[in-house]
Structure formats: structure tokens, C-alpha cells
Design a protein around this motif. Structure first.
Motif, PDB file in Angstrom:
ATOM      1  N   LEU A   1      43.793  40.448  31.500  1.00  0.00           N
ATOM      2  CA  LEU A   1      43.572  38.857  31.119  1.00  0.00           C
ATOM      3  C   LEU A   1      44.656  38.571  29.896  1.00  0.00           C
ATOM      4  O   LEU A   1      44.628  39.242  29.355  1.00  0.00           O
ATOM      5  CB  LEU A   1      42.142  39.119  30.579  1.00  0.00           C
ATOM      6  N   PRO A   2      45.223  37.278  30.139  1.00  0.00           N
ATOM      7  CA  PRO A   2      46.212  36.984  29.250  1.00  0.00           C
ATOM      8  C   PRO A   2      45.613  37.044  27.844  1.00  0.00           C
ATOM      9  O   PRO A   2      44.519  36.565  27.692  1.00  0.00           O
ATOM     10  CB  PRO A   2      46.393  35.467  29.610  1.00  0.00           C
ATOM     11  N   LEU A   3      46.484  37.481  26.945  1.00  0.00           N
ATOM     12  CA  LEU A   3      45.954  37.590  25.509  1.00  0.00           C
ATOM     13  C   LEU A   3      45.395  36.473  24.778  1.00  0.00           C
ATOM     14  O   LEU A   3      44.445  36.227  24.206  1.00  0.00           O
ATOM     15  CB  LEU A   3      47.162  38.217  24.575  1.00  0.00           C
ATOM     16  N   SER A   4      46.091  35.404  25.028  1.00  0.00           N
ATOM     17  CA  SER A   4      45.629  33.926  24.828  1.00  0.00           C
ATOM     18  C   SER A   4      44.212  33.697  25.259  1.00  0.00           C
ATOM     19  O   SER A   4      43.537  32.998  24.554  1.00  0.00           O
ATOM     20  CB  SER A   4      46.628  32.856  25.045  1.00  0.00           C
ATOM     21  N   MET A   5      43.714  34.079  26.245  1.00  0.00           N
ATOM     22  CA  MET A   5      42.489  33.760  26.847  1.00  0.00           C
ATOM     23  C   MET A   5      41.509  34.923  26.426  1.00  0.00           C
ATOM     24  O   MET A   5      40.416  34.403  26.417  1.00  0.00           O
ATOM     25  CB  MET A   5      42.578  34.193  28.338  1.00  0.00           C
ATOM     26  N   GLN A   6      41.870  36.113  25.751  1.00  0.00           N
ATOM     27  CA  GLN A   6      40.927  37.033  25.492  1.00  0.00           C
ATOM     28  C   GLN A   6      39.983  36.561  24.140  1.00  0.00           C
ATOM     29  O   GLN A   6      38.766  36.724  24.303  1.00  0.00           O
ATOM     30  CB  GLN A   6      41.575  38.292  25.017  1.00  0.00           C
ATOM     31  N   ALA A   7      40.382  35.783  23.548  1.00  0.00           N
ATOM     32  CA  ALA A   7      40.046  35.262  22.187  1.00  0.00           C
ATOM     33  C   ALA A   7      38.908  34.172  22.667  1.00  0.00           C
ATOM     34  O   ALA A   7      37.705  33.989  22.242  1.00  0.00           O
ATOM     35  CB  ALA A   7      40.618  34.633  20.947  1.00  0.00           C
ATOM     36  N   ILE A   8      39.208  33.310  23.690  1.00  0.00           N
ATOM     37  CA  ILE A   8      38.497  32.178  24.190  1.00  0.00           C
ATOM     38  C   ILE A   8      37.367  32.867  25.167  1.00  0.00           C
ATOM     39  O   ILE A   8      36.134  32.499  24.740  1.00  0.00           O
ATOM     40  CB  ILE A   8      39.319  31.394  24.957  1.00  0.00           C
TER      41      ILE A   8
ATOM     42  N   LEU B   1      47.782  44.761  22.801  1.00  0.00           N
ATOM     43  CA  LEU B   1      47.809  44.041  23.988  1.00  0.00           C
ATOM     44  C   LEU B   1      46.588  43.563  24.532  1.00  0.00           C
ATOM     45  O   LEU B   1      46.252  42.906  25.348  1.00  0.00           O
ATOM     46  CB  LEU B   1      48.752  44.929  24.949  1.00  0.00           C
ATOM     47  N   PHE B   2      45.388  44.441  23.559  1.00  0.00           N
ATOM     48  CA  PHE B   2      43.849  44.011  24.189  1.00  0.00           C
ATOM     49  C   PHE B   2      43.155  43.812  22.880  1.00  0.00           C
ATOM     50  O   PHE B   2      43.318  44.595  21.989  1.00  0.00           O
ATOM     51  CB  PHE B   2      43.599  44.930  25.202  1.00  0.00           C
ATOM     52  N   ARG B   3      42.458  42.932  22.733  1.00  0.00           N
ATOM     53  CA  ARG B   3      41.826  42.595  21.617  1.00  0.00           C
ATOM     54  C   ARG B   3      40.538  43.739  21.264  1.00  0.00           C
ATOM     55  O   ARG B   3      39.708  44.008  22.420  1.00  0.00           O
ATOM     56  CB  ARG B   3      40.711  41.267  21.691  1.00  0.00           C
TER      57      ARG B   3
END
Length: 186
Positions: free
Chosen positions: A108-115, A156-158
Motif C-alpha cells: 500500500l503506497p505510503l501516501s495512502m497509509q495515513a489516509i 516504509l510502513f506506518r
């Protein structure tokens, strides 16, 4: 329902017992295992035994491009971006009342993990170009063959997403450790 899962050995039986215990709940489940261990089969078994009437929606995180991931997951309104000539329902909406399965969640793209973390917490999302939030009552299942703890250490992962995914963890044994099931699986 075994949902097509083969094998009757001790290790496979323990995994099926886990499915039987967790399926009737709405608990988030992270399925870990090497390639070929049947992560998606076990996710389907959890869904089929859950009592949820909605669909089993698979998100192949490895194929989500960072630029389109938000639209694919949350949908978009007509005119939200160039080429959006009509509204599109996202996968989160498709999973309403059912199960959302994030396959290869480590991708999962890092930018999408927070969302996505917010969506997971609130069960609310906003389509791209939309003004109003929508709700989706989905159960989350995720699978990976990666070491998410190492990825988290390497940023690389939240960490907070990993915490949310590890509510219940199913560790599938590698096939080489299920020798008693070889004949049936073959």
C-alpha cells in the motif's frame, strides 16, 4: 465452510480453528504467510463464515499506483480530474456490508497509509472531488508475506496502521511444514 481449503493436518486444523473463532466477529485480521500458503483462501473462508451479507472485495495493493490509489479505493466524482467523465464507485463503497481484503498490504503506497488509517478508524471516506463524506460498514482483512515490523523500522510502513491491522493475526504455515497434507493438496 472450508471455502476450498485443503489439508487436515495439525497445523492446518489449527488455522481452521482460528477461522471458526474469528469469523463471526467483526475483528480486523492480518493474515501472514509465505507466497502460496493460501492467504486469500483463508480470507474468503473468514468472510464466508462471517454472516456478513455484502461482497468480498479484493484490493491488490501491489497494483495500486500512488496517483490512482485514492480514486480506486474511494471513488471519484465526475470532473474530479482530467478523464473523470463520470462518477466512479470505489472499492471501499463496494465492500459496504461485506469484507474489504487488502492483499499484499505491505505494498500500500505510503501516501495512502495515513489516509486509509483514518478510513479504518472512522469507517468514513470522501470520494475524490466529493464534498460530503460517506460511510462504509466493512470488515477489514489484510494479508502479507513481508515483515511489516522491519518495514516499520525502515519507515516504509506506518506504525499506527500496523497496530490497527494486528488486532488478530493468523500465521499460515509454509507448505513445507505441512507434509501430512501433501497428498490431499497435490
Amino acid at each position: 465452510s472450508r471455502a476450498g481449503i485443503g489439508g487436515r493436518g495439525r497445523r492446518m486444523s489449527a488455522c481452521l480453528d482460528f477461522v471458526a473463532r474469528v469469523a463471526p466477529t467483526d475483528t480486523t485480521v492480518l493474515i501472514r504467510g509465505e507466497t502460496g500458503t493460501g492467504k486469500e483462501l483463508f480470507a474468503r473462508a473468514i468472510h464466508e463464515n462471517s454472516g456478513r451479507k455484502g461482497r468480498f472485495v479484493v484490493v491488490d495493493c501491489a497494483s495500486l499506483s500512488p496517483t490512482l490509489a485514492e480514486s480506486i479505493l474511494f471513488g471519484h466524482k465526475r470532473g474530479a480530474f482530467t478523464g473523470a467523465d463520470r462518477a466512479h464507485e470505489g472499492l471501499v463503497e463496494e465492500a459496504h456490508g461485506g469484507t474489504l481484503f487488502l492483499d499484499e498490504v505491505a505494498e500500500l503506497p505510503l501516501s495512502m497509509q495515513a489516509i486509509f488509517l483514518r478510513v479504518l478508524q472512522e469507517r468514513r471516506y470522501r470520494p475524490v472531488g466529493g464534498k460530503m463524506e460517506r460511510e462504509s460498514n466493512f470488515r477489514l482483512l489484510a494479508a502479507t508475506n513481508q515483515d511489516l515490523e522491519e518495514m516499520e523500522r525502515d519507515r516504509l510502513f506506518r506504525r499506527d496502521l500496523l497496530f490497527r491491522l494486528e488486532v488478530a493475526v493468523l500465521r499460515l504455515p509454509p507448505l513445507r511444514d505441512c507434509r501430512e497434507d501433501i497428498a490431499e493438496l497435490a
